[in-house]
Write an enzyme that holds these catalytic residues in place. Sequence first.
Site, short mmCIF file in Angstrom:
data_model
loop_
_atom_site.label_atom_id
_atom_site.label_comp_id
_atom_site.label_asym_id
_atom_site.label_seq_id
_atom_site.Cartn_x
_atom_site.Cartn_y
_atom_site.Cartn_z
N LYS A 160 1.47 25.14 -4.08
CA LYS A 160 0.22 24.49 -3.68
C LYS A 160 0.44 22.98 -3.65
O LYS A 160 0.00 22.22 -4.52
CB LYS A 160 -0.91 24.87 -4.63
CG LYS A 160 -1.25 26.36 -4.54
CD LYS A 160 -2.33 26.74 -5.53
CE LYS A 160 -2.65 28.24 -5.43
NZ LYS A 160 -3.66 28.67 -6.42
N ARG A 169 0.81 -1.22 0.00
CA ARG A 169 0.00 0.00 0.00
C ARG A 169 0.85 1.27 0.00
O ARG A 169 0.58 2.19 -0.79
CB ARG A 169 -0.97 -0.03 1.17
CG ARG A 169 -1.88 1.21 1.30
CD ARG A 169 -2.48 1.66 -0.02
NE ARG A 169 -3.18 0.59 -0.72
CZ ARG A 169 -3.53 0.65 -2.00
NH1 ARG A 169 -3.22 1.71 -2.73
NH2 ARG A 169 -4.16 -0.36 -2.57
N ASP A 208 -1.39 38.54 -13.08
CA ASP A 208 -2.35 37.73 -12.33
C ASP A 208 -3.78 37.94 -12.80
O ASP A 208 -4.27 39.08 -12.86
CB ASP A 208 -2.24 38.05 -10.84
CG ASP A 208 -3.04 37.09 -9.99
OD1 ASP A 208 -2.94 35.88 -10.20
OD2 ASP A 208 -3.77 37.57 -9.09
N LYS A 217 3.18 40.13 -3.58
CA LYS A 217 1.78 40.00 -3.96
C LYS A 217 0.99 41.20 -3.45
O LYS A 217 1.54 42.12 -2.83
CB LYS A 217 1.21 38.69 -3.43
CG LYS A 217 1.90 37.47 -4.03
CD LYS A 217 1.14 36.20 -3.71
CE LYS A 217 1.73 35.01 -4.44
NZ LYS A 217 0.92 33.78 -4.25
#
Length: 281
Positions: free
Chosen positions: A137, A102, A218, A169
Site C-alpha cells: 500500500k 520544496r 487475516d 488471497k
Amino acid sequence: MSFDLSGFDLDAFVRATFAEDLGEGGDVTSEAVIPADARFAGVMDSRDAITVAGLPIAAAFFRALDPDVQIEMLVEDGQQVAAGTNLMKLEGLARPMLTAERPALNTVQHLSGIATLTRSYVNAIAGTGATVLDTRKTIPGLRLLEKYATRMGGAQNHRMGLWDAAMIKDNHVAVAGGVGEAVRRAKDAGIAEIIVEVDRVDQIEPALAAGATRLLLDNMDPPTLRGAVTLVGKRVPTEASGGVRLETIRAIAETGVDYISVGRITQSAPAADIGLDFVSL
C-alpha cells in the site's frame, strides 16, 4: 552521505522531480528576484520529534543544481531526534537553493513521516518477539523509497511487488476452488515462497498440507489469533493482518504471531513538520 538503494535511480528521480516542478519556464520567481551571484546559508530542522529518513535524497536535489553547494549532515537516516533538532546545514548559490528547497523538503517530510509512524508501531510491540512488516500500500512510483523509510523506522519489508512471492488471497482461492488447490497450483508453478491468507481456522490445515510456507491470518481477533498460532505450532511463520492500529497492535503481538503487517505506516502516515530557513550571505 551517499545513498545507494538497490533498484532505485536517484539521478532519474531528481531529474523527473525537477522536470515536473520547473516545466518549460523554470523558476521564474527566483530568476526575477534573486541576483545570479547571491548566496544563502540555510538550516533544515525538525519542528517535531521524528525518526529521520530521506536526507541524502534532499542533498541530491541541492547538488544537482549547484555542484559546489556545501552540505553538512548533522544527523543520519534512521536516527530518532527531538523537536527543534537541526538536520542539515547548507551554503551555496541562492537561486538553486531556493529552486531545490520544496522538492528536498517534500521528500524528507514524507519519508520521515513514514519512518516516524513506523517507529511508533515498532515501539508498541517491543519485547513481544513479533516483527512489523510493511505492505504494497504505497504511492505508485515511490515504493522503493517508502519501503526504505519503513526500514528506517525499524520495520521489515514484506513483498516488494507481485514478483517475489506468491500471496494467495480469498479471490485466488475462490477461482481455484479451495485453499489446498490454490497452493498446489503455486507449488506446481515452481514458486518457492507461498504465503496463504486464511480468514478461518478451518483453512489452516489444508493450506499447510498443500505446502504453504507462511500463513497470513487475516482479520482475526486476538483470541482467534492465539488459537490459530497454537494450531500452526511453529510449522510455518504466522502473520497477522487486517485493520491493525496503534492501539490494537500490542494485543495482536501478544498472541504469539511472528509478523504483523501494517498498511497504515505507508498509506496513512502524516508528513513530518520539517522546515528550512535561509539567510543571505
